[in-house]
Design an enzyme around this catalytic site. Structure first.
Site, PDB file in Angstrom:
ATOM      1  N   HIS A  93       0.574  -1.226   0.096  1.00  0.00           N
ATOM      2  CA  HIS A  93       0.015  -0.181   0.003  1.00  0.00           C
ATOM      3  C   HIS A  93       0.708   1.329  -0.010  1.00  0.00           C
ATOM      4  O   HIS A  93       0.266   2.419   0.275  1.00  0.00           O
ATOM      5  CB  HIS A  93      -0.827   0.107   1.087  1.00  0.00           C
ATOM      6  CG  HIS A  93      -2.025  -1.046   1.233  1.00  0.00           C
ATOM      7  ND1 HIS A  93      -2.649  -1.171   0.088  1.00  0.00           N
ATOM      8  CD2 HIS A  93      -2.092  -2.108   2.071  1.00  0.00           C
ATOM      9  CE1 HIS A  93      -3.704  -2.521   0.404  1.00  0.00           C
ATOM     10  NE2 HIS A  93      -3.207  -2.810   1.534  1.00  0.00           N
ATOM     11  N   HIS A 130       7.367  -8.118   3.735  1.00  0.00           N
ATOM     12  CA  HIS A 130       5.880  -7.926   3.782  1.00  0.00           C
ATOM     13  C   HIS A 130       5.204  -8.689   2.634  1.00  0.00           C
ATOM     14  O   HIS A 130       5.364  -8.502   1.530  1.00  0.00           O
ATOM     15  CB  HIS A 130       5.898  -6.353   3.487  1.00  0.00           C
ATOM     16  CG  HIS A 130       4.377  -5.928   3.748  1.00  0.00           C
ATOM     17  ND1 HIS A 130       4.114  -5.288   5.001  1.00  0.00           N
ATOM     18  CD2 HIS A 130       3.480  -5.500   2.906  1.00  0.00           C
ATOM     19  CE1 HIS A 130       2.877  -4.951   4.917  1.00  0.00           C
ATOM     20  NE2 HIS A 130       2.559  -5.144   3.589  1.00  0.00           N
TER      21      HIS A 130
HETATM   22 FE   LIG Z   1      -0.967  -3.935   6.421  1.00  0.00          FE
HETATM   23 FE   LIG Z   2       0.327  -4.894   3.177  1.00  0.00          FE
END
Ligand SMILES: [Fe+2]
Ligand SMILES: [Fe+2]
Length: 268
Positions: A70, A155
């Site tokens: 994101h 991530h």
């Molecule tokens: Fe997250």
């Molecule tokens: Fe994420």
């Protein structure tokens, strides 16, 4: 000498930010923390980052910020990504994307810490994402000439890809820390060659939710198939992360301990 690094899991929206503001200054003291890394790609309304919100994070004691899928949700962060040396985008994005994917930061005692932000590809929108294994190798090559303390934020969605990264980097970095799924995993350990590992720290945010979002909204989508705005939830706010203790002589981890702290949500 030992060196204590606190890694904070995905900070989600205002509840997550408030949790960090409330818990971090005390934890820093209590656990003699030398360096703090936080994944903050969800701080702005649950998706993306803004400069003022990052400034608050830094002033509550965060030394470096990692991100993930994101990262560009708030486009204005692109300029900040170029200017703020403590802020990372994933290292395996296209080389021409703004900012940096790894860095070396000096803490208050003059100790250098390398940080690498990586993004997984399995079960993720991976069209513009390069091989994270290769990206990690390249970053380590550059960082290792400066410091032996290296923390990797992996991530990623798939547990297999995160665990594989742990094994790939074991003995070459201080810790491989998983983020993104928002659900804490019970597998924190030091791998045989000395790298600390955990598949997911869990989010810092509201647990009376579906991954930080309002239960009714997510249920509506699942049960009707219709889109719904996924507002950030409010209840059962927790601060989640891990404390990695490392040897400054070897750069390897001595221990990793999960941290989960319930937050008084009176003013969230
Ligand atoms: Fe997250
Ligand atoms: Fe994420």
């Amino acid at each position: 000498m030992s060196f204590n690094i606190l890694v904070i899991g995905d900070i989600v929206g205002k509840p997550g930010r408030t949790a960090v503001q409330q818990a971090l200054p005390g934890l820093r003291e209590e656990m003699s923390i030398d360096f703090v890394i936080a994944n903050a790609e969800n701080i702005a309304g649950g998706s993306g980052m803004t400069k003022p919100l990052l400034a608050k994070l830094f002033s509550s004691g965060v030394d470096a910020v990692t991100s993930g899928d994101h990262v560009w949700k708030r486009r204005e962060i692109a300029a900040e990504m170029e200017n703020e040396p403590r802020l990372l985008r994933p290292a395996n994005l296209p080389a021409a994307s703004p900012g940096r994917g790894w860095t070396v930061i000096q803490n208050g005692d003059g100790r250098l810490v390398g940080i690498i932000s990586l993004l997984g590809r399995v079960y993720m929108n991976s069209l513009l994402v390069d091989d994270p294994f290769q990206a990690a190798d390249a970053a380590i090559k550059e960082i290792a000439v400066q410091t032996n303390l290296i923390i990797v934020d992996m991530h990623a969605e798939a547990t297999s890809e995160k665990i594989a990264m742990g094994w790939h980097l074991d003995g070459r970095v201080t810790a491989v820390i998983g983020t993104h799924t928002h659900v804490p995993t019970a597998d924190a350990r030091v791998l045989p060659r000395g790298s600390a590992y955990v598949t997911d720290l869990g989010m810092t945010g509201p647990y009376e939710s579906v991954l930080g979002r309002r239960i009714d909204r997510v249920l509506h989508k699942f049960t009707t198939g219709m889109p719904a705005p996924f507002d950030v939830a409010r209840g059962d706010v927790r601060f989640c992360g891990a404390l990695v203790t490392a040897s400054t002589e070897t750069g390897m981890a001595v221990s990793i301990e999960r941290i989960e702290k319930r937050i008084e949500d009176g003013n969230i």
